[in-house]
Design a protein around this motif. Structure first.
Motif, PDB file in Angstrom:
ATOM      1  N   TYR A   1       0.781  -0.794   0.516  1.00  0.00           N
ATOM      2  CA  TYR A   1       0.102  -0.045  -0.339  1.00  0.00           C
ATOM      3  C   TYR A   1       0.739   1.068   0.204  1.00  0.00           C
ATOM      4  O   TYR A   1       1.934   1.303   0.844  1.00  0.00           O
ATOM      5  CB  TYR A   1      -0.678   0.346   0.784  1.00  0.00           C
ATOM      6  N   ALA A   2       0.212   2.318  -1.022  1.00  0.00           N
ATOM      7  CA  ALA A   2       1.707   3.698  -0.867  1.00  0.00           C
ATOM      8  C   ALA A   2       0.802   4.563  -0.194  1.00  0.00           C
ATOM      9  O   ALA A   2      -0.349   5.216  -0.089  1.00  0.00           O
ATOM     10  CB  ALA A   2       1.228   3.838  -2.538  1.00  0.00           C
ATOM     11  N   GLY A   3       1.712   4.937   1.093  1.00  0.00           N
ATOM     12  CA  GLY A   3       1.413   5.402   2.224  1.00  0.00           C
ATOM     13  C   GLY A   3       1.813   7.124   1.911  1.00  0.00           C
ATOM     14  O   GLY A   3       2.023   6.974   1.009  1.00  0.00           O
ATOM     15  N   SER A   4       2.369   7.957   2.912  1.00  0.00           N
ATOM     16  CA  SER A   4       2.667   8.898   2.951  1.00  0.00           C
ATOM     17  C   SER A   4       3.143   9.191   3.590  1.00  0.00           C
ATOM     18  O   SER A   4       3.040   9.081   4.780  1.00  0.00           O
ATOM     19  CB  SER A   4       1.406  10.111   2.537  1.00  0.00           C
ATOM     20  N   VAL A   5       4.520  10.015   3.718  1.00  0.00           N
ATOM     21  CA  VAL A   5       5.702  10.425   4.957  1.00  0.00           C
ATOM     22  C   VAL A   5       4.751  11.007   5.372  1.00  0.00           C
ATOM     23  O   VAL A   5       4.804  11.454   6.316  1.00  0.00           O
ATOM     24  CB  VAL A   5       6.985  10.553   4.122  1.00  0.00           C
ATOM     25  N   PHE A   6       4.151  12.213   4.984  1.00  0.00           N
ATOM     26  CA  PHE A   6       2.961  13.470   5.554  1.00  0.00           C
ATOM     27  C   PHE A   6       1.999  12.890   6.692  1.00  0.00           C
ATOM     28  O   PHE A   6       1.819  13.925   7.540  1.00  0.00           O
ATOM     29  CB  PHE A   6       2.667  14.619   4.646  1.00  0.00           C
TER      30      PHE A   6
END
Length: 404
Positions: free
Chosen positions: A155-160
């Motif tokens: 799953y492509a999450g986000s560092v933000f």
């Protein structure tokens, strides 16, 4: 070029990858893999396809999940060998029994679908970013039951999801915080739900927290402008940003989309070689520039020096505390109605104005020691459509007789 860091920075500008020790990296190990991927029309999805094309025969075979209807073959290119119509917002991504039968062997499911409009409503963000992620894991487990083997889920999450966290950001679940925007909260909720389910079931799940994304490292092609671009105004704009509030030492963590695509392929390939043992019970890695990310001050100074046509107004940095950034970027959008452009500009401050480093220790372990790196000039060239400088002509050596 003498040290490992110089070698890493130079690597992508010259079309190849390197291990931290400076050795060229080999193929990622995805040859013969068959991936079911959602979100291929987005920025990261396009980067994944570009990385697959760069690998040629060493790249995986991709099955694309598309909405409403199949796309023409040229839209995705030869990497996509099959398309299936579905919707990440529906249970099981909307795939029926016959659809699953038609898929055949699937070695991993990759969810790159997501709503990235920072001004979108809570409902719109949760529908894709949260429910889509959960439905993807449901589908992966269903495929595993049908195939008789566990199918890993990326799953492509986000560092933000870090919100306004300062300092070193670990590759672990982050605590609840009241300063997250709706977008950040949706990605945080999604990864927390996936990790909770993976830890209970032991299913192989990887949340790859992606940093800022710009266009292709070679062609500059892009589907949307990065947060960095939105904070630097063109001189022909009516309302140019004259000042930019930021913490001292704030970093801009950005990578070209094809580099992010290769990063995802490398974690998949290394996972395949290890039977995805490190993914079991859930794991988080940060697909970002990390300690190699330049400071915002360095970015603006470099932009000013390479913008030969003076097309951009480089704003002046003004020191700002975390409280100031929170007020401007979160509370300011809660109580004031902004246009979509202005709202995204305000949110963009959160992603370029905080002094922090996204750790990449686990990413390195999940790729066999490989880490992504690009020169700052490459990022600026892509982001601001600057002409690539030709290589300097060699200078003839001068005779040294008069000094002898």
């Amino acid at each position: 070029m003498t040290g490992a860091s110089e070698m890493q920075q130079w690597a992508y500008g010259n079309g190849w990858s390197a291990l931290p020790g400076g050795r060229p990296a080999g193929p990622p190990g995805t040859r013969g893999m068959r991936l079911l991927v959602a979100g291929l029309t987005g920025q990261v999805g396009q980067g994944l396809l570009e990385a697959c094309r760069d690998l040629g025969a060493d790249g995986p075979e991709v099955v694309a999940l598309v909405r409403r209807r199949p796309r023409a073959a040229h839209v995705f290119g030869p990497t996509v060998t099959q398309q299936v119509v579905g919707d990440v917002c529906r249970p099981g991504w909307g795939l029926s029994g016959p659809d699953l039968d038609a898929l055949g062997r699937i070695d991993a499911v990759v969810d790159l679908a997501g709503t990235t409009d920072w001004t979108a409503s809570h409902a719109a963000l949760d529908r894709v970013n949260v429910l889509g992620a959960s439905h993807g894991l449901d589908l992966t487990q269903l495929l595993g039951d049908r195939l008789g083997t566990a199918v890993p889920y990326l799953y492509a999450g986000s560092v933000f999801v870090a919100g306004l966290t300062q300092g070193s950001v670990a590759e672990d679940l982050l605590s609840p915080d009241t300063d997250r925007t709706p977008y950040e909260l949706s990605k945080w909720t999604a990864e927390r739900a996936l990790m909770t389910r993976a830890r209970r079931s032991g299913h192989p799940v990887l949340v790859a927290r992606v940093g800022g994304v710009v266009g292709n490292s070679r062609t500059g092609r892009t589907t949307r402008r990065s947060s960095l671009y939105q904070l630097v105004s063109r001189r022909d704009e009516d309302k140019a940003l004259r000042i930019l509030p930021a913490q001292r030492g704030a970093r801009v963590d950005t990578l070209p989309r094809d580099v992010i695509g290769e990063t995802l392929l490398r974690v998949l390939g290394h996972g395949r070689r290890t039977s995805f043992a490190d993914w079991r019970h859930g794991v988080i890695a940060q697909a970002a520039a990390g300690e190699r990310a330049p400071t915002l001050a360095a970015v603006l100074a470099q932009l000013e020096s390479v913008d030969e046509g003076s097309r951009y107004h480089v704003p002046r940095l003004v020191p700002a505390s975390r409280g100031t950034l929170e007020t401007v970027t979160r509370l300011g959008t809660r109580y004031v109605r902004w246009s979509r452009q202005a709202g995204n500009r305000l949110h963009g401050l959160r992603y370029t104005s905080v002094n922090r480093v996204f750790e990449r220790h686990r990413l390195a372990s999940l790729t066999g020691g490989w880490l992504p790196a690009v020169p700052l000039e490459t990022v600026l060239r892509i982001t601001f459509e600057l002409a690539e400088r030709p290589p300097a002509a060699p200078v003839a050596e001068l005779p040294l007789g008069r000094f002898q």
